[in-house]
Design a protein around this motif. Structure first.
Motif, short mmCIF file in Angstrom:
data_model
loop_
_atom_site.label_atom_id
_atom_site.label_comp_id
_atom_site.label_asym_id
_atom_site.label_seq_id
_atom_site.Cartn_x
_atom_site.Cartn_y
_atom_site.Cartn_z
N ALA A 49 36.59 29.13 46.30
CA ALA A 49 36.18 29.67 45.00
C ALA A 49 34.69 29.95 45.03
CB ALA A 49 36.50 28.70 43.87
N ASN A 52 29.04 33.18 40.21
CA ASN A 52 27.75 33.86 40.30
C ASN A 52 26.66 33.01 39.67
OD1 ASN A 52 28.33 34.29 37.57
ND2 ASN A 52 27.25 36.26 37.56
N ARG A 57 30.81 35.08 36.20
CA ARG A 57 31.85 35.65 37.06
C ARG A 57 32.28 34.62 38.10
NH1 ARG A 57 31.10 39.73 40.26
NH2 ARG A 57 28.84 39.63 40.40
N THR A 58 33.58 34.56 38.29
CA THR A 58 34.15 33.63 39.26
C THR A 58 35.20 34.36 40.09
OG1 THR A 58 35.83 32.89 37.69
CG2 THR A 58 33.80 31.61 37.79
N TYR A 59 35.51 33.76 41.23
CA TYR A 59 36.53 34.35 42.11
C TYR A 59 37.23 33.21 42.83
CZ TYR A 59 38.69 37.69 45.26
OH TYR A 59 39.61 38.45 45.93
N TYR A 60 38.55 33.35 43.01
CA TYR A 60 39.35 32.29 43.62
C TYR A 60 40.22 32.83 44.74
CZ TYR A 60 38.13 29.72 39.37
OH TYR A 60 37.45 29.10 38.35
N ASP A 62 43.72 33.06 46.53
CA ASP A 62 45.06 33.11 45.92
C ASP A 62 45.74 31.74 45.95
OD1 ASP A 62 45.93 36.46 47.10
OD2 ASP A 62 44.80 35.78 45.35
N LYS A 65 44.36 29.73 42.89
CA LYS A 65 44.26 30.38 41.59
C LYS A 65 45.22 29.73 40.61
CE LYS A 65 43.41 34.62 42.18
NZ LYS A 65 43.53 36.06 42.50
N TYR A 103 27.76 36.17 44.87
CA TYR A 103 28.58 35.37 45.75
C TYR A 103 29.23 36.25 46.81
CZ TYR A 103 32.41 36.75 42.52
OH TYR A 103 33.29 37.43 41.72
N LEU A 105 32.57 36.05 49.95
CA LEU A 105 33.78 35.35 50.37
C LEU A 105 33.67 34.79 51.78
CD1 LEU A 105 36.58 37.68 48.97
CD2 LEU A 105 35.20 35.95 47.79
#
Length: 123
Positions: A49, A52, A57-60, A62, A65, A103, A105
């Protein structure tokens, strides 16, 4: 330069929860995006994960999630990773990492790393 310290790992049964913390010191923390990565025994490090600089803002990945939540409190120079509904497959050493601006990955794009915290999930 930013120094990071991971904590909060432990041993839980499947379905349990943990809250990981990443405490930062050094340069202005809110200039940095934070990523969480994990590495299981004998496997490559993987992205989990990211968040920012503002927390807006976030990102995970799969695989996490809907179960994991990343957040940050810039007033405390800290980022958190809430792990819910843990599965044995989540067993790994978890690392937080920092990079300036946005961020990413890919772990290789993060110059600063914590020492890692172990998460063990039993079935």
């Amino acid at each position: 330069q930013v120094q990071l310290e991971d904590s909060g790992g432990g041993s839980v049964q499947a379905g349990g929860s943990l809250r990981l913390s990443c405490a930062a010191s050094g340069r202005t923390f809110n200039n940095y995006a934070i990523g969480w990565f994990r590495q299981a025994p004998g496997k490559e490090r993987k992205f989990v994960a990211a968040i920012n600089w503002s927390g807006g803002r976030t990102y995970y990945a799969d695989s996490v999630k809907g179960r994991f939540t990343i957040s940050r409190d810039n007033s405390k120079n800290a980022v958190y990773l809430q792990l819910n509904s843990l599965e044995p497959e989540d067993t790994a050493i978890y690392y937080c990492a920092a990079r300036p601006d946005e961020y990413d990955l890919y772990g290789n794009n993060y110059p600063y790393w914590g020492q890692g915290t172990q998460v063990a999930v039993s079935s």
